[in-house]
Design a protein around this motif. Structure first.
Motif, mmCIF file in Angstrom:
data_model
loop_
_atom_site.group_PDB
_atom_site.id
_atom_site.type_symbol
_atom_site.label_atom_id
_atom_site.label_comp_id
_atom_site.label_asym_id
_atom_site.label_seq_id
_atom_site.Cartn_x
_atom_site.Cartn_y
_atom_site.Cartn_z
ATOM 1 N N HIS A 191 0.813 -1.220 0.000
ATOM 2 C CA HIS A 191 0.000 0.000 0.000
ATOM 3 C C HIS A 191 0.849 1.273 0.000
ATOM 4 O O HIS A 191 0.291 2.379 -0.015
ATOM 5 N N TRP A 192 2.184 1.105 0.031
ATOM 6 C CA TRP A 192 3.034 2.296 0.127
ATOM 7 C C TRP A 192 3.118 3.042 -1.204
ATOM 8 O O TRP A 192 3.375 2.463 -2.248
ATOM 9 N N LYS A 193 2.903 4.344 -1.149
ATOM 10 C CA LYS A 193 3.124 5.235 -2.277
ATOM 11 C C LYS A 193 3.791 6.493 -1.730
ATOM 12 O O LYS A 193 3.256 7.133 -0.811
ATOM 13 N N THR A 194 4.924 6.862 -2.267
ATOM 14 C CA THR A 194 5.583 8.076 -1.823
ATOM 15 C C THR A 194 4.727 9.297 -2.170
ATOM 16 O O THR A 194 4.328 9.448 -3.336
ATOM 17 N N PRO A 195 4.433 10.149 -1.197
ATOM 18 C CA PRO A 195 3.679 11.379 -1.487
ATOM 19 C C PRO A 195 4.598 12.400 -2.174
ATOM 20 O O PRO A 195 5.163 13.276 -1.524
ATOM 21 N N MET A 196 4.745 12.269 -3.468
ATOM 22 C CA MET A 196 5.710 13.081 -4.213
ATOM 23 C C MET A 196 5.471 14.580 -4.044
ATOM 24 O O MET A 196 6.414 15.380 -4.109
ATOM 25 N N GLU A 197 4.209 14.958 -3.823
ATOM 26 C CA GLU A 197 3.896 16.379 -3.692
ATOM 27 C C GLU A 197 4.517 16.998 -2.446
ATOM 28 O O GLU A 197 4.650 18.230 -2.351
ATOM 29 N N LYS A 198 4.911 16.167 -1.478
ATOM 30 C CA LYS A 198 5.502 16.685 -0.236
ATOM 31 C C LYS A 198 7.000 16.906 -0.341
ATOM 32 O O LYS A 198 7.584 17.600 0.494
ATOM 33 N N LEU A 199 7.633 16.303 -1.338
ATOM 34 C CA LEU A 199 9.089 16.364 -1.435
ATOM 35 C C LEU A 199 9.652 17.787 -1.537
ATOM 36 O O LEU A 199 10.610 18.118 -0.830
ATOM 37 N N PRO A 200 9.092 18.644 -2.396
ATOM 38 C CA PRO A 200 9.685 19.982 -2.527
ATOM 39 C C PRO A 200 9.687 20.786 -1.232
ATOM 40 O O PRO A 200 10.483 21.712 -1.077
ATOM 41 N N GLY A 201 8.816 20.439 -0.301
ATOM 42 C CA GLY A 201 8.728 21.187 0.949
ATOM 43 C C GLY A 201 9.666 20.707 2.036
ATOM 44 O O GLY A 201 9.802 21.362 3.076
ATOM 45 N N LEU A 202 10.336 19.571 1.812
ATOM 46 C CA LEU A 202 11.247 19.055 2.826
ATOM 47 C C LEU A 202 12.531 19.869 2.861
ATOM 48 O O LEU A 202 13.076 20.234 1.810
ATOM 49 N N THR A 203 13.013 20.146 4.061
ATOM 50 C CA THR A 203 14.269 20.896 4.210
ATOM 51 C C THR A 203 15.385 20.040 4.802
ATOM 52 O O THR A 203 16.527 20.497 4.875
ATOM 53 N N ASN A 204 15.085 18.819 5.212
ATOM 54 C CA ASN A 204 16.110 17.949 5.781
ATOM 55 C C ASN A 204 17.105 17.537 4.696
ATOM 56 O O ASN A 204 16.711 17.181 3.588
ATOM 57 N N PRO A 205 18.398 17.548 4.999
ATOM 58 C CA PRO A 205 19.374 17.018 4.044
ATOM 59 C C PRO A 205 19.174 15.512 3.881
ATOM 60 O O PRO A 205 19.036 14.789 4.876
ATOM 61 N N VAL A 206 19.140 15.033 2.644
ATOM 62 C CA VAL A 206 18.856 13.625 2.379
ATOM 63 C C VAL A 206 19.853 13.065 1.374
ATOM 64 O O VAL A 206 20.166 13.704 0.362
ATOM 65 N N LEU A 207 20.339 11.869 1.665
ATOM 66 C CA LEU A 207 21.206 11.118 0.759
ATOM 67 C C LEU A 207 20.484 9.851 0.339
ATOM 68 O O LEU A 207 20.005 9.088 1.184
ATOM 69 N N PHE A 208 20.388 9.620 -0.970
ATOM 70 C CA PHE A 208 19.847 8.375 -1.500
ATOM 71 C C PHE A 208 21.014 7.506 -1.958
ATOM 72 O O PHE A 208 21.897 7.981 -2.690
ATOM 73 N N VAL A 209 21.013 6.253 -1.533
ATOM 74 C CA VAL A 209 22.056 5.306 -1.918
ATOM 75 C C VAL A 209 21.385 4.087 -2.536
ATOM 76 O O VAL A 209 20.396 3.569 -1.992
ATOM 77 N N VAL A 210 21.934 3.612 -3.655
ATOM 78 C CA VAL A 210 21.329 2.459 -4.314
ATOM 79 C C VAL A 210 22.373 1.772 -5.181
ATOM 80 O O VAL A 210 23.319 2.407 -5.662
ATOM 81 N N GLY A 211 22.210 0.478 -5.374
ATOM 82 C CA GLY A 211 23.054 -0.265 -6.293
ATOM 83 C C GLY A 211 22.430 -0.286 -7.674
ATOM 84 O O GLY A 211 21.202 -0.433 -7.811
ATOM 85 N N THR A 212 23.241 -0.157 -8.722
ATOM 86 C CA THR A 212 22.692 -0.127 -10.075
ATOM 87 C C THR A 212 22.129 -1.478 -10.496
ATOM 88 O O THR A 212 21.350 -1.559 -11.449
ATOM 89 N N ALA A 213 22.515 -2.553 -9.792
ATOM 90 C CA ALA A 213 22.017 -3.893 -10.116
ATOM 91 C C ALA A 213 21.020 -4.397 -9.087
ATOM 92 O O ALA A 213 20.826 -5.602 -8.936
ATOM 93 N N ASP A 214 20.380 -3.472 -8.381
ATOM 94 C CA ASP A 214 19.378 -3.843 -7.370
ATOM 95 C C ASP A 214 18.118 -4.326 -8.083
ATOM 96 O O ASP A 214 17.453 -3.558 -8.777
ATOM 97 N N THR A 215 17.785 -5.594 -7.918
ATOM 98 C CA THR A 215 16.599 -6.157 -8.575
ATOM 99 C C THR A 215 15.389 -6.228 -7.651
ATOM 100 O O THR A 215 14.314 -6.672 -8.075
ATOM 101 N N VAL A 216 15.544 -5.802 -6.394
ATOM 102 C CA VAL A 216 14.419 -5.812 -5.452
ATOM 103 C C VAL A 216 13.617 -4.517 -5.571
ATOM 104 O O VAL A 216 12.394 -4.535 -5.765
ATOM 105 N N VAL A 217 14.305 -3.378 -5.458
ATOM 106 C CA VAL A 217 13.620 -2.091 -5.584
ATOM 107 C C VAL A 217 14.021 -1.360 -6.861
ATOM 108 O O VAL A 217 13.302 -0.471 -7.320
ATOM 109 N N GLY A 218 15.176 -1.716 -7.421
ATOM 110 C CA GLY A 218 15.658 -1.033 -8.613
ATOM 111 C C GLY A 218 16.203 0.350 -8.288
ATOM 112 O O GLY A 218 15.865 0.929 -7.248
ATOM 113 N N PRO A 219 17.024 0.914 -9.157
ATOM 114 C CA PRO A 219 17.604 2.238 -8.898
ATOM 115 C C PRO A 219 16.707 3.413 -9.298
ATOM 116 O O PRO A 219 16.972 4.549 -8.916
#
Length: 284
Positions: A191-219
């Protein structure tokens, strides 16, 4: 009068948390000591958000909460990652509800509930604000913390995440899962869906890390989130899978440490005339 009294009590709680969070000393464990890990670190359990949450504290410095992925416990974090991070930060490692030594109840699983668990533990420990590192399921928990409790998060490291949990649930559906608690997590994930409309309002510093060969969630989810959230960092480990922190534990930890150490926010008024390419001289 009742409203004033209620406000006063709430304000007192907030001030107490803020005082605890900026104190120089380490976090003091609360709850019952229930054992130790193989390295000798004490494991505690404290009641929060209607369950008994198991956790341990390792290292000293600013608090860094570490949220494990589906089916894992706090013991699954690579020793190299824990050792490197704990040299500079006080790690708060915990078992998610129903996993490891943390109990579970009948409340319907949702990512808001999981975020409430984390905040409940922080409240119990007297921590007003902490860095958060979340892996897989923990990465989506970290997303929810940013949306629901941005004031409780300092910097966030979101590793191997997704914007659409139904796709992840389909991948997990290919595995034979018998554990009823894990099945409840998969249902919540569907049931999870990222509320994309909320992203521009976030002020917390965020780092996204991912593997290019991730087959579970994908990059792709990490790329999308990083381009939508202003100022976000994105680090892709080439050829790494969903398990990249096990495949490259030192590089993974060094990436997290570099992000946590750098202030990448520049105030608009911070530039001086000496910083300008003309040396402050007006050009004709």
């Amino acid at each position: 009068m009742k409203r004033l009294i209620s406000f006063g009590v709430s304000l007192a709680v907030v001030l107490a948390l803020l005082t605890a969070s900026v104190s120089a000393g380490p976090i003091v464990p609360v709850g019952a000591a229930i054992g130790a890990d193989k390295q000798g670190n004490s494991i505690y359990r404290v009641r929060a958000n209607g369950i008994e949450i198991a956790y341990k504290l390792i290292g000293q410095g600013e608090p860094l909460v570490m949220l494990m992925g589906l089916g894992g416990t706090m013991e699954r974090w690579p020793e190299t990652v824990v050792a490197l991070l704990s040299k500079q930060y006080q790690l708060i490692l915990l078992d998610n509800r129903g996993m490891g030594l943390t109990t579970v109840n009948d409340e319907t699983f949702s990512y808001k509930l999981f975020a409430d668990d984390v905040v409940g533990l922080l409240d119990a420990l007297g921590v007003a604000k902490a860095h958060v590192l979340g892996f897989s399921l923990g990465s989506t928990m970290t997303q929810e913390l940013l949306y629901a409790y941005p004031q409780r998060v300092n910097k966030a490291i979101i590793y191997a995440t997704s914007v659409d949990g139904s796709n992840v649930a389909k991948v997990l559906g290919g595995f034979k899962i018998a554990d009823p608690v894990i099945l409840r997590y998969v249902e919540a994930t569907s049931h999870w869906k990222t509320p994309m409309e909320k992203l521009p309002g976030l002020t917390n510093p965020v780092l996204f890390v991912v593997g290019t060969a991730d087959t579970v969630v994908g990059p792709e989810s990490s790329k999308l989130l990083a381009t939508t959230l202003p100022g976000a960092w994105l680090v892709q480990f080439k050829n790494a899978t969903h398990e990249l922190m096990f495949e490259a534990p030192t590089a993974f930890a060094q990436t997290v440490l570099a992000f946590l150490a750098i202030d990448a926010t520049v105030q608009a008024h911070a530039a001086t005339t000496n910083d300008s390419p003309t040396g402050g001289q007006e050009q004709p």
